[in-house]
Design a protein around this motif. Sequence first.
Motif, PDB file in Angstrom:
ATOM      1  N   ARG A 220      38.562  48.369  22.383  1.00  0.00           N
ATOM      2  CA  ARG A 220      38.069  48.295  23.859  1.00  0.00           C
ATOM      3  C   ARG A 220      38.622  48.976  24.879  1.00  0.00           C
ATOM      4  N   ARG A 221      37.932  49.928  25.537  1.00  0.00           N
ATOM      5  CA  ARG A 221      38.105  50.768  26.175  1.00  0.00           C
ATOM      6  C   ARG A 221      38.646  49.604  28.168  1.00  0.00           C
ATOM      7  N   VAL A 222      40.033  50.167  28.511  1.00  0.00           N
ATOM      8  CA  VAL A 222      40.472  49.194  29.299  1.00  0.00           C
ATOM      9  C   VAL A 222      41.195  50.648  30.454  1.00  0.00           C
ATOM     10  N   ASP A 223      41.291  50.430  32.245  1.00  0.00           N
ATOM     11  CA  ASP A 223      41.077  51.229  33.152  1.00  0.00           C
ATOM     12  C   ASP A 223      42.712  50.409  32.683  1.00  0.00           C
ATOM     13  N   PRO A 224      44.153  52.458  32.987  1.00  0.00           N
ATOM     14  CA  PRO A 224      44.477  51.902  33.167  1.00  0.00           C
ATOM     15  C   PRO A 224      45.767  51.274  34.154  1.00  0.00           C
ATOM     16  N   ASP A 225      45.399  50.898  34.898  1.00  0.00           N
ATOM     17  CA  ASP A 225      45.767  50.355  36.342  1.00  0.00           C
ATOM     18  C   ASP A 225      45.733  49.173  35.810  1.00  0.00           C
ATOM     19  N   LEU A 226      45.030  48.351  35.227  1.00  0.00           N
ATOM     20  CA  LEU A 226      45.522  46.905  34.521  1.00  0.00           C
ATOM     21  C   LEU A 226      46.370  46.766  33.597  1.00  0.00           C
ATOM     22  N   ILE A 227      46.936  47.481  32.879  1.00  0.00           N
ATOM     23  CA  ILE A 227      47.779  47.102  31.880  1.00  0.00           C
ATOM     24  C   ILE A 227      48.716  47.185  32.415  1.00  0.00           C
ATOM     25  N   GLY A 228      49.950  45.849  32.071  1.00  0.00           N
ATOM     26  CA  GLY A 228      51.050  45.409  32.452  1.00  0.00           C
ATOM     27  C   GLY A 228      50.925  44.320  32.333  1.00  0.00           C
ATOM     28  N   GLN A 229      51.818  43.291  33.526  1.00  0.00           N
ATOM     29  CA  GLN A 229      52.052  42.051  33.264  1.00  0.00           C
ATOM     30  C   GLN A 229      51.843  41.627  34.633  1.00  0.00           C
TER      31      GLN A 229
ATOM     32  N   SER B 212      44.110  46.780  44.169  1.00  0.00           N
ATOM     33  CA  SER B 212      44.746  46.783  45.560  1.00  0.00           C
ATOM     34  C   SER B 212      46.619  47.473  44.688  1.00  0.00           C
ATOM     35  N   GLN B 213      47.005  47.926  46.141  1.00  0.00           N
ATOM     36  CA  GLN B 213      48.450  48.801  46.216  1.00  0.00           C
ATOM     37  C   GLN B 213      49.433  47.591  45.055  1.00  0.00           C
ATOM     38  N   ASP B 214      49.334  46.347  45.328  1.00  0.00           N
ATOM     39  CA  ASP B 214      50.649  45.960  44.676  1.00  0.00           C
ATOM     40  C   ASP B 214      49.312  44.880  43.349  1.00  0.00           C
ATOM     41  N   GLY B 215      48.270  45.267  43.081  1.00  0.00           N
ATOM     42  CA  GLY B 215      48.272  44.703  42.245  1.00  0.00           C
ATOM     43  C   GLY B 215      46.433  44.059  41.725  1.00  0.00           C
ATOM     44  N   TRP B 216      45.944  43.806  41.296  1.00  0.00           N
ATOM     45  CA  TRP B 216      44.392  43.611  41.583  1.00  0.00           C
ATOM     46  C   TRP B 216      43.692  41.799  41.386  1.00  0.00           C
ATOM     47  N   SER B 217      42.156  42.157  42.010  1.00  0.00           N
ATOM     48  CA  SER B 217      42.220  40.799  41.920  1.00  0.00           C
ATOM     49  C   SER B 217      40.214  41.049  40.977  1.00  0.00           C
ATOM     50  N   LEU B 218      40.205  39.402  40.751  1.00  0.00           N
ATOM     51  CA  LEU B 218      38.529  39.441  39.606  1.00  0.00           C
ATOM     52  C   LEU B 218      37.951  39.040  40.727  1.00  0.00           C
ATOM     53  N   ARG B 219      36.400  39.135  39.786  1.00  0.00           N
ATOM     54  CA  ARG B 219      35.418  38.807  41.578  1.00  0.00           C
ATOM     55  C   ARG B 219      33.980  38.353  41.081  1.00  0.00           C
ATOM     56  N   ASP B 220      34.043  37.734  40.753  1.00  0.00           N
ATOM     57  CA  ASP B 220      31.967  37.002  41.104  1.00  0.00           C
ATOM     58  C   ASP B 220      31.410  38.360  40.709  1.00  0.00           C
ATOM     59  N   VAL B 221      30.820  37.876  39.396  1.00  0.00           N
ATOM     60  CA  VAL B 221      30.074  39.351  39.196  1.00  0.00           C
ATOM     61  C   VAL B 221      28.221  38.731  40.070  1.00  0.00           C
ATOM     62  N   SER B 222      28.549  37.864  40.265  1.00  0.00           N
ATOM     63  CA  SER B 222      26.504  37.464  41.300  1.00  0.00           C
ATOM     64  C   SER B 222      27.018  37.697  42.910  1.00  0.00           C
ATOM     65  N   ASN B 223      28.474  37.276  43.550  1.00  0.00           N
ATOM     66  CA  ASN B 223      28.027  37.724  44.993  1.00  0.00           C
ATOM     67  C   ASN B 223      29.284  38.182  45.128  1.00  0.00           C
ATOM     68  N   GLY B 224      30.029  38.912  44.199  1.00  0.00           N
ATOM     69  CA  GLY B 224      31.514  39.544  44.420  1.00  0.00           C
ATOM     70  C   GLY B 224      32.588  38.632  45.667  1.00  0.00           C
ATOM     71  N   ARG B 225      33.069  37.133  45.494  1.00  0.00           N
ATOM     72  CA  ARG B 225      33.349  36.736  45.656  1.00  0.00           C
ATOM     73  C   ARG B 225      35.151  36.295  44.477  1.00  0.00           C
ATOM     74  N   THR B 226      35.704  36.510  45.537  1.00  0.00           N
ATOM     75  CA  THR B 226      37.227  37.130  44.864  1.00  0.00           C
ATOM     76  C   THR B 226      37.645  35.308  43.743  1.00  0.00           C
ATOM     77  N   LEU B 227      37.729  35.463  42.825  1.00  0.00           N
ATOM     78  CA  LEU B 227      38.219  34.428  41.598  1.00  0.00           C
ATOM     79  C   LEU B 227      39.798  34.077  42.255  1.00  0.00           C
ATOM     80  N   THR B 228      40.433  35.216  41.761  1.00  0.00           N
ATOM     81  CA  THR B 228      42.199  34.977  41.836  1.00  0.00           C
ATOM     82  C   THR B 228      42.337  36.836  42.291  1.00  0.00           C
ATOM     83  N   ARG B 229      43.746  36.592  41.962  1.00  0.00           N
ATOM     84  CA  ARG B 229      43.960  37.852  42.477  1.00  0.00           C
ATOM     85  C   ARG B 229      45.531  37.524  41.618  1.00  0.00           C
TER      86      ARG B 229
END
Length: 199
Positions: free
Chosen positions: A21-30, A165-182
Motif C-alpha cells: 500500500r502507498r501511505v502518506d509519509p506524514d502518517l509513518i511513525g509511532q 495537524s502539527q503534532d499528529g493526525w486524526s481519523l474521521r468518519d467518512v460519512s459525516n467528517g466527525r473525528t473518531l480519534t486523534r
Amino acid sequence: MSYPSDQTQRRITFMPVKARRRVDPDLIGQWRLPGQPQIYEITGDGAYHISEPAAQLRFEDGGAGLVWQDHRYFRMSGRGETPVGAWREVTSRDVWIFDADGTYTVKSACVEGWRTFSGIWGLAEGNQQMWVREMRAFVKSDQDAGALTMLTVHGHRLHYGYHKSQDGWSLRDVSNGRTLTRFRNARSSQMDPMATAAQ
C-alpha cells in the motif's frame, strides 16, 4: 533481549509486492491515543501495528506455567523459564507461540473457528517483563482526498477520512467528517516501551 533485527521485522510485515500500500509519509511513525498506553505504528510499507507496553512476567513450576498481563498460561511445548514455546491461556484457551527469533503467533477462537495474529516480542527489565507488537492491517492513503483505507489481516476493508495537524493526525468518519480519534506523536508524549527494552 534487544529489539529484533530488520530481517525479522521484514519477515513479519511481508506481503506480495502487488498488494503493498502507498501511505502518506506524514502518517509513518509511532503514535499514541489519549489515555491509552499502547503504541500505534505505521511503517514505510504501510503496515499497521499495535504495541502493548511491557508487562510483568512470572514463571511457575519451573517454567510449566506463566503469568503475564494478569493472565495465566500453561505450557504446551518447550521447557524452562523462557517464553519460547507454545502456551495456552487458561480462560480464553487462546494459543500463543513464541519463537526464539523474536516472532510470535496467536491462535484465537472466534465464531468462524480460529483467527491467527502475528507479531514480534521482546523482554525488558532484566527479563522480568515482556512486550509484544502485533500486526493488524495495511494502510493506503490518498493525500489529496484525505482518505485512508485499512485492509485488516483478516481481509476486512475499512474506509476513513484523515486530517493532519502539527503534532499528529486524526481519523474521521467518512460519512459525516466527525473525528473518531486523534493520534499524537508517541516519542514526544511518552517514552517508547520498546526503546526501553532495547537499552
